[in-house]
Write an enzyme that holds these catalytic residues in place. Structure first.
Site, PDB file in Angstrom:
ATOM      1  N   CYS A  33       1.140  -6.670   2.922  1.00 13.61           N
ATOM      2  CA  CYS A  33       1.138  -5.126   2.361  1.00 13.61           C
ATOM      3  C   CYS A  33      -0.068  -4.499   2.546  1.00 13.61           C
ATOM      4  O   CYS A  33       0.001  -3.170   2.389  1.00 13.61           O
ATOM      5  CB  CYS A  33       1.599  -5.002   1.096  1.00 13.61           C
ATOM      6  N   CYS A 102       3.284 -10.839  -5.110  1.00 15.07           N
ATOM      7  CA  CYS A 102       2.011 -10.142  -5.478  1.00 15.07           C
ATOM      8  C   CYS A 102       1.453 -10.855  -6.555  1.00 15.07           C
ATOM      9  O   CYS A 102       0.212 -10.548  -6.546  1.00 15.07           O
ATOM     10  CB  CYS A 102       2.568  -8.779  -6.031  1.00 15.07           C
TER      11      CYS A 102
HETATM   12 FE1  FES Z   1       1.167  -5.437  -2.193  1.00 14.76          FE
HETATM   13 FE2  FES Z   1       2.550  -6.132  -4.193  1.00 14.76          FE
HETATM   14  S1  FES Z   1       3.195  -5.165  -2.526  1.00 14.76           S
HETATM   15  S2  FES Z   1       0.487  -6.832  -3.652  1.00 14.76           S
END
Ligand code: FES
Length: 133
Positions: A33, A102
């Site tokens: 991400c 995450c």
């Molecule tokens: Fe990137 Fe949670 S979506 S750390």
């Protein structure tokens, strides 16, 4: 989708910020991400005396860094190194399954900060870090 504990830590993250003259800094990113977490630590006699974080990430990552810093503060570094994402998630009363990835960031960033600290320590005559002997 987040429970109240996660939302509380997300809205009021504990130990947020930066430590000036930190003994160690750990930076990790989530390639999936692009989010980023920085951990700053102060160490006294092999104990994690202080820790702060800057988390540029999703709500789960921020909540995880908040609760993880609470979990490890005041503990011996070897114990801190054993922190798992499951312990972090449990302390938050659970995370949605799609957000478990995450929760890796906080333990990884803390370990990276300890590694950085130990790498910065002066070596003894055998070439080992003084903190590990
Ligand atoms: Fe990137 Fe949670 S979506 S750390």
């Amino acid at each position: 989708m987040y429970n109240e504990t996660v939302i509380d830590h997300f809205k009021n993250p504990r130990n947020a910020g930066e430590i000036e003259n930190a003994d160690g800094i750990g930076i990790v990113g989530n390639p999936a991400c692009g989010d980023l977490m920085k951990m700053y630590i102060k160490v006294t006699d092999d104990v994690l005396a202080d820790i702060k974080h800057k988390t540029f990430g999703c709500g789960a990552a921020i909540a995880c860094s908040s609760v993880a810093t609470e979990l490890v503060k005041g503990k011996k570094l070897d114990e801190v190194n054993r922190l798992t994402r499951d312990e972090v998630a449990a302390e938050l009363n659970g995370l949605p399954p799609e957000k478990m990835a995450c929760s890796n960031l906080a333990p990884d960033a803390i370990r990276a900060a300890i590694e950085n600290y130990r790498g910065n320590k002066p070596k003894n005559k055998d070439g080992q870090n003084e903190s590990t002997t």
